[in-house]
Design a protein around this motif. Structure first.
Motif, PDB file in Angstrom:
ATOM      1  N   ILE A 160      -0.853 -53.721  46.464  1.00 14.13           N
ATOM      2  CA  ILE A 160       0.326 -53.943  45.634  1.00 14.13           C
ATOM      3  C   ILE A 160       0.125 -53.267  44.287  1.00 14.13           C
ATOM      4  O   ILE A 160      -0.845 -53.540  43.572  1.00 14.13           O
ATOM      5  CB  ILE A 160       0.598 -55.441  45.424  1.00 14.13           C
ATOM      6  N   ARG A 161       1.041 -52.388  43.943  1.00 13.79           N
ATOM      7  CA  ARG A 161       1.015 -51.698  42.658  1.00 13.79           C
ATOM      8  C   ARG A 161       2.407 -51.778  42.060  1.00 13.79           C
ATOM      9  O   ARG A 161       3.394 -51.420  42.705  1.00 13.79           O
ATOM     10  CB  ARG A 161       0.600 -50.236  42.835  1.00 13.79           C
ATOM     11  N   VAL A 162       2.499 -52.263  40.838  1.00 16.29           N
ATOM     12  CA  VAL A 162       3.773 -52.386  40.137  1.00 16.29           C
ATOM     13  C   VAL A 162       3.711 -51.501  38.899  1.00 16.29           C
ATOM     14  O   VAL A 162       2.837 -51.678  38.052  1.00 16.29           O
ATOM     15  CB  VAL A 162       4.055 -53.852  39.742  1.00 16.29           C
ATOM     16  N   PHE A 163       4.636 -50.561  38.811  1.00 13.27           N
ATOM     17  CA  PHE A 163       4.621 -49.622  37.696  1.00 13.27           C
ATOM     18  C   PHE A 163       5.494 -50.075  36.524  1.00 13.27           C
ATOM     19  O   PHE A 163       5.283 -49.644  35.398  1.00 13.27           O
ATOM     20  CB  PHE A 163       5.090 -48.241  38.165  1.00 13.27           C
ATOM     21  N   GLN A 164       6.503 -50.893  36.800  1.00 14.02           N
ATOM     22  CA  GLN A 164       7.415 -51.330  35.736  1.00 14.02           C
ATOM     23  C   GLN A 164       7.138 -52.789  35.376  1.00 14.02           C
ATOM     24  O   GLN A 164       7.201 -53.672  36.242  1.00 14.02           O
ATOM     25  CB  GLN A 164       8.886 -51.196  36.181  1.00 14.02           C
ATOM     26  N   GLU A 165       6.834 -53.039  34.120  1.00 10.30           N
ATOM     27  CA  GLU A 165       6.542 -54.396  33.675  1.00 10.30           C
ATOM     28  C   GLU A 165       7.756 -55.314  33.818  1.00 10.30           C
ATOM     29  O   GLU A 165       7.610 -56.530  33.978  1.00 10.30           O
ATOM     30  CB  GLU A 165       6.073 -54.388  32.221  1.00 10.30           C
ATOM     31  N   LYS A 166       8.960 -54.740  33.768  1.00  8.80           N
ATOM     32  CA  LYS A 166      10.164 -55.562  33.835  1.00  8.80           C
ATOM     33  C   LYS A 166      10.452 -56.066  35.252  1.00  8.80           C
ATOM     34  O   LYS A 166      11.224 -56.997  35.428  1.00  8.80           O
ATOM     35  CB  LYS A 166      11.373 -54.765  33.333  1.00  8.80           C
ATOM     36  N   GLN A 167       9.848 -55.447  36.246  1.00  8.39           N
ATOM     37  CA  GLN A 167      10.145 -55.843  37.613  1.00  8.39           C
ATOM     38  C   GLN A 167       9.548 -57.228  37.883  1.00  8.39           C
ATOM     39  O   GLN A 167       8.332 -57.423  37.758  1.00  8.39           O
ATOM     40  CB  GLN A 167       9.580 -54.833  38.599  1.00  8.39           C
ATOM     41  N   SER A 227      10.323 -44.966  40.593  1.00  8.30           N
ATOM     42  CA  SER A 227       9.422 -43.990  39.989  1.00  8.30           C
ATOM     43  C   SER A 227       8.751 -44.577  38.757  1.00  8.30           C
ATOM     44  O   SER A 227       9.366 -45.339  38.002  1.00  8.30           O
ATOM     45  CB  SER A 227      10.206 -42.733  39.608  1.00  8.30           C
ATOM     46  N   PRO A 228       7.482 -44.256  38.525  1.00  7.80           N
ATOM     47  CA  PRO A 228       6.804 -44.723  37.312  1.00  7.80           C
ATOM     48  C   PRO A 228       7.525 -44.296  36.031  1.00  7.80           C
ATOM     49  O   PRO A 228       7.320 -44.909  34.982  1.00  7.80           O
ATOM     50  CB  PRO A 228       5.428 -44.067  37.409  1.00  7.80           C
ATOM     51  N   TRP A 229       8.365 -43.269  36.123  1.00  6.06           N
ATOM     52  CA  TRP A 229       9.070 -42.783  34.931  1.00  6.06           C
ATOM     53  C   TRP A 229      10.517 -43.269  34.880  1.00  6.06           C
ATOM     54  O   TRP A 229      11.274 -42.886  34.020  1.00  6.06           O
ATOM     55  CB  TRP A 229       9.041 -41.246  34.920  1.00  6.06           C
ATOM     56  N   GLU A 230      10.873 -44.103  35.828  1.00  9.09           N
ATOM     57  CA  GLU A 230      12.236 -44.592  35.943  1.00  9.09           C
ATOM     58  C   GLU A 230      12.297 -46.051  35.483  1.00  9.09           C
ATOM     59  O   GLU A 230      11.468 -46.875  35.881  1.00  9.09           O
ATOM     60  CB  GLU A 230      12.680 -44.480  37.400  1.00  9.09           C
ATOM     61  N   GLU A 231      13.259 -46.369  34.659  1.00  3.97           N
ATOM     62  CA  GLU A 231      13.382 -47.738  34.162  1.00  3.97           C
ATOM     63  C   GLU A 231      13.911 -48.659  35.250  1.00  3.97           C
ATOM     64  O   GLU A 231      14.890 -48.348  35.936  1.00  3.97           O
ATOM     65  CB  GLU A 231      14.309 -47.789  32.942  1.00  3.97           C
ATOM     66  N   TRP A 232      13.264 -49.795  35.408  1.00  2.00           N
ATOM     67  CA  TRP A 232      13.700 -50.754  36.410  1.00  2.00           C
ATOM     68  C   TRP A 232      14.915 -51.514  35.904  1.00  2.00           C
ATOM     69  O   TRP A 232      14.977 -51.927  34.746  1.00  2.00           O
ATOM     70  CB  TRP A 232      12.583 -51.746  36.725  1.00  2.00           C
ATOM     71  N   THR A 233      15.906 -51.680  36.766  1.00  3.24           N
ATOM     72  CA  THR A 233      17.072 -52.487  36.420  1.00  3.24           C
ATOM     73  C   THR A 233      17.370 -53.434  37.572  1.00  3.24           C
ATOM     74  O   THR A 233      17.133 -53.115  38.744  1.00  3.24           O
ATOM     75  CB  THR A 233      18.318 -51.620  36.155  1.00  3.24           C
ATOM     76  N   GLU A 234      17.903 -54.596  37.257  1.00  2.00           N
ATOM     77  CA  GLU A 234      18.215 -55.586  38.285  1.00  2.00           C
ATOM     78  C   GLU A 234      19.304 -55.073  39.225  1.00  2.00           C
ATOM     79  O   GLU A 234      19.252 -55.304  40.435  1.00  2.00           O
ATOM     80  CB  GLU A 234      18.661 -56.889  37.625  1.00  2.00           C
ATOM     81  N   ALA A 235      20.281 -54.355  38.668  1.00  2.00           N
ATOM     82  CA  ALA A 235      21.367 -53.834  39.498  1.00  2.00           C
ATOM     83  C   ALA A 235      20.834 -52.857  40.538  1.00  2.00           C
ATOM     84  O   ALA A 235      21.230 -52.891  41.718  1.00  2.00           O
ATOM     85  CB  ALA A 235      22.408 -53.153  38.616  1.00  2.00           C
ATOM     86  N   ARG A 236      19.945 -51.970  40.114  1.00  2.00           N
ATOM     87  CA  ARG A 236      19.385 -51.002  41.055  1.00  2.00           C
ATOM     88  C   ARG A 236      18.549 -51.717  42.120  1.00  2.00           C
ATOM     89  O   ARG A 236      18.583 -51.360  43.295  1.00  2.00           O
ATOM     90  CB  ARG A 236      18.510 -49.992  40.309  1.00  2.00           C
ATOM     91  N   ALA A 237      17.817 -52.729  41.704  1.00  2.75           N
ATOM     92  CA  ALA A 237      16.980 -53.459  42.652  1.00  2.75           C
ATOM     93  C   ALA A 237      17.829 -54.167  43.705  1.00  2.75           C
ATOM     94  O   ALA A 237      17.501 -54.165  44.893  1.00  2.75           O
ATOM     95  CB  ALA A 237      16.117 -54.465  41.911  1.00  2.75           C
ATOM     96  N   LYS A 238      18.930 -54.770  43.278  1.00  3.06           N
ATOM     97  CA  LYS A 238      19.803 -55.450  44.227  1.00  3.06           C
ATOM     98  C   LYS A 238      20.431 -54.465  45.202  1.00  3.06           C
ATOM     99  O   LYS A 238      20.544 -54.745  46.403  1.00  3.06           O
ATOM    100  CB  LYS A 238      20.884 -56.210  43.470  1.00  3.06           C
ATOM    101  N   ALA A 239      20.822 -53.303  44.685  1.00  3.89           N
ATOM    102  CA  ALA A 239      21.424 -52.289  45.554  1.00  3.89           C
ATOM    103  C   ALA A 239      20.417 -51.799  46.597  1.00  3.89           C
ATOM    104  O   ALA A 239      20.741 -51.637  47.778  1.00  3.89           O
ATOM    105  CB  ALA A 239      21.932 -51.123  44.716  1.00  3.89           C
ATOM    106  N   ALA A 240      19.173 -51.585  46.170  1.00  2.22           N
ATOM    107  CA  ALA A 240      18.140 -51.119  47.096  1.00  2.22           C
ATOM    108  C   ALA A 240      17.830 -52.172  48.144  1.00  2.22           C
ATOM    109  O   ALA A 240      17.590 -51.857  49.323  1.00  2.22           O
ATOM    110  CB  ALA A 240      16.881 -50.758  46.321  1.00  2.22           C
ATOM    111  N   ALA A 241      17.843 -53.456  47.727  1.00  2.00           N
ATOM    112  CA  ALA A 241      17.516 -54.538  48.661  1.00  2.00           C
ATOM    113  C   ALA A 241      18.545 -54.653  49.774  1.00  2.00           C
ATOM    114  O   ALA A 241      18.228 -55.084  50.892  1.00  2.00           O
ATOM    115  CB  ALA A 241      17.407 -55.852  47.905  1.00  2.00           C
TER     116      ALA A 241
END
Length: 602
Positions: A405-412, A527-541
């Motif tokens: 498990i590797r998490v690149f965005q602290e906000k995730q 991406s490690p250079w991409e900002e995590w957003t809740e909206a994007r995460a929900k769409a991907a899920a």
């Protein structure tokens, strides 16, 4: 734990300091001593508390102390791994380091990749790899074995400590240009290692293959802080792959004096020399190549050229992958290469190398599987940590499932990552469903202990082999010897598993899967250079599966050049060769696959 770039929590300072730092921090356990049962032997503690004298000069002591501390740090790693295990039946120190009487077989030698030129005791991992891994169904080609033996002879004839090396080094430091053949036929490639350990291992593998293809001696600069020094055994008999520190650090005006400072702006980079006219490629398909740098009126090749192949490199630096530019570089005695990833797929797309690579790798997707097992042998101290932990926690399981498990965005949110993992293992039936029990064991590697605890809460009662997490570092620390030792140990522990779930973009996962010869299930990561957003995460899920099976065991090349040198335009690389495909975790990356991948499995 992980070993790649892009983390907001990654620190390049290794937790240490400069010359004015508190000297107690030169060995991390002095500042924060562990419990008595985890402390290193008294002799090791004394070596770090007292500066070694041995009649050395101040400069010599400055070079010796970090090496002593790294050895002691690796000893700590062994003790830390052992602390979480039952030590009943563990191999005594005297037996582990004894020269065992072993009749080396083809299995020990990885079907010819390795030779019998090393003593068993000097590097236990070299000949014990197969005892902890499934037998590979992929045998190295006779031509690859021939090329490896030829490279070993070159390293021995031209490497550090030889008359040829001393002569080549004097010419380099004098700034004398000239054809590489002027120096006893010895040419050199210096790999400038940086970022996390996974990045460095992939970069060294790529540099090594390039050295083999171009008949150059490979010398690895592990960084001014060492970091990976002492983690690996030497891969070449009676020779070294390590650039001597005296060459890399003691001569201020030497091209080798400040290797960590090279970047895309360096005057002697291939890209800048092409733009300034110092290197000229002209004519259809680059028929004419020449050097015209300022201090060479006779157009002799320069003494060295810097190759900037790190992520984010520019168009002119990417011309490295053109055939004409390879002819140009072939005339240069010394090449200094800075890269942080796996660029082997780019070599497969470089015309001058195509025939050689076809002969070396009939199964093209086995390149890293063969080269990684040839090059990287953990030192005895690290290997002891691996084998102790494996015997205590994993050896008795009927099946081992590794989770990285590797998490690149602290906000995730961690819960989202956990939900994705659990969804993946359920969907792919990697672990037993509720009310069923198996003799599986689960190995979790992560910078955070939270994931191991949650997986244990979910599956601890269903897998008789238990859920195990060797360490939880909290954050990545580049250049920290103890941190890198634990990372290496965990990569090898993962590689002993029967199934793997890894995190997208992670070079740590690439290395583990490649050594094992397994196609992992890959969890998508922003991406490690991409900002995590809740909206994007929900769409991907809702639109993407929790994980996808990798199409190859080969690592992904994150920063390929799309430029077709002959056509003079960008192309779709996955349509140029049948064995090149887009990576499942990096949409713009490419990796090597077997042409008939759909009809066969690893």
């Amino acid at each position: 734990m992980d070993a790649e770039s892009g983390s907001d929590t990654a620190r390049g300072d290794g937790g240490g300091g400069g010359g004015g730092a508190d000297k107690r921090r030169q060995c991390w356990w002095v500042a924060a001593p562990p419990p008595p049962e985890l402390q290193p032997p008294a002799a090791v503690r004394r070596r770090c508390r007292r500066r070694p004298s041995w009649g050395c000069t101040t400069a010599q002591r400055a070079l010796l102390l970090p090496a002593v501390c790294l050895v002691a740090a690796v000893v700590i790693v062994v003790l830390l791994f052992a602390a979480g295990s039952s030590l009943d039946g563990m191999m005594p120190d005297s037996l582990f380091f004894r020269d065992a009487q072993v009749n080396l077989t083809a299995d020990h030698l990885l079907d010819g990749l390795l030779t019998t030129d090393f003593s068993y005791r000097s590097c236990r991992s070299r000949y014990e790899f197969t005892a902890y891994h499934q037998k590979s169904s992929h045998k190295p080609s006779p031509y690859l074995i021939t090329k490896l033996r030829k490279q070993e002879a070159l390293q021995k004839r031209c490497g550090p400590g030889t008359a040829a090396y001393k002569k080549a080094l004097r010419r380099l430091e004098s700034g004398s240009g000239g054809a590489a053949t002027d120096i006893d036929g010895c040419r050199y490639l210096v790999n400038i290692s940086f970022r996390g350990l996974g990045n460095r291992m992939l970069a060294v593998t790529s540099a090594f293959l390039y050295a083999v293809l171009t008949e150059r001696v490979l010398l690895v600069h592990w960084g001014n802080k060492g970091g990976a020094d002492g983690l690996f055994c030497e891969p070449f008999p009676s020779a070294t792959w390590t650039l001597p520190r005296a060459a890399a650090g003691n001569k201020r005006y030497s091209p080798l004096g400040n290797l960590d400072e090279y970047n895309e702006g360096s005057e002697k980079s291939l890209g800048n020399m092409l733009q300034s006219g110092g290197a000229v490629v002209s004519g259809g398909a680059g028929r004419n190549v020449s050097w015209s740098w300022a201090s060479s009126p006779r157009r002799r090749p320069p003494a060295y050229v810097y190759l900037h192949l790190a992520g984010g490199y520019g168009f002119h630096d990417k011309l490295f992958f053109c055939g004409a530019h390879q002819r140009l570089l072939g005339e240069v005695p010394w090449l200094l290469m800075r890269t942080d990833g796996y660029f082997v797929p780019g070599l497969f797309l470089t015309p001058p190398f195509a025939g050689e690579l076809d002969a070396m790798f009939p199964e093209k997707d086995a390149a890293f599987h063969h080269l990684g097992r040839y090059l990287f042998h953990p030192s005895n101290a690290v290997w002891r940590a691996v084998t102790r932990y494996h015997r205590a926690n994993l050896a008795g399981a009927g099946r081992r499932v590794g989770v990285q498990i590797r998490v690149f965005q602290e906000k995730q949110p961690p819960q989202q990552v956990l939900d994705q993992l659990l969804s993946c293992v359920r969907r792919e039936k990697l672990l037993p469903p509720e009310k069923e029990t198996t003799n599986d064991a689960v190995l979790v590697t992560s910078l955070s202990s939270w994931y191991g605890e949650r997986v244990r809460a979910e599956y601890g009662g269903r897998v008789a082999g238990g859920v195990h997490q060797p360490s939880n570092e909290g954050e990545q620390r580049w250049g920290d010897g103890a941190h890198d030792a634990r990372a290496l140990a965990e990569m090898y522990l993962l590689s002993t598993c029967d199934a793997l779930v890894t995190s997208g973009f992670s070079t740590f996962g690439y290395v583990a899967g490649g050594l094992a010869g397994l196609r992992p299930w890959v969890m998508e990561r922003p991406s490690p250079w991409e900002e995590w957003t809740e909206a994007r995460a929900k769409a991907a899920a809702t639109t993407e599966p929790a994980c996808r099976r990798a199409i190859s065991v080969e690592p992904c090349f994150h920063s390929p050049s799309y430029y077709d040198c002959a056509a003079g335009k960008d192309v779709e690389l996955d349509k140029v060769r049948p064995y090149i495909r887009r990576c499942v975790d990096v949409s713009w990356g490419i990796q090597i696959v077997n042409v008939n991948e759909s009809s066969r499995g690893w």
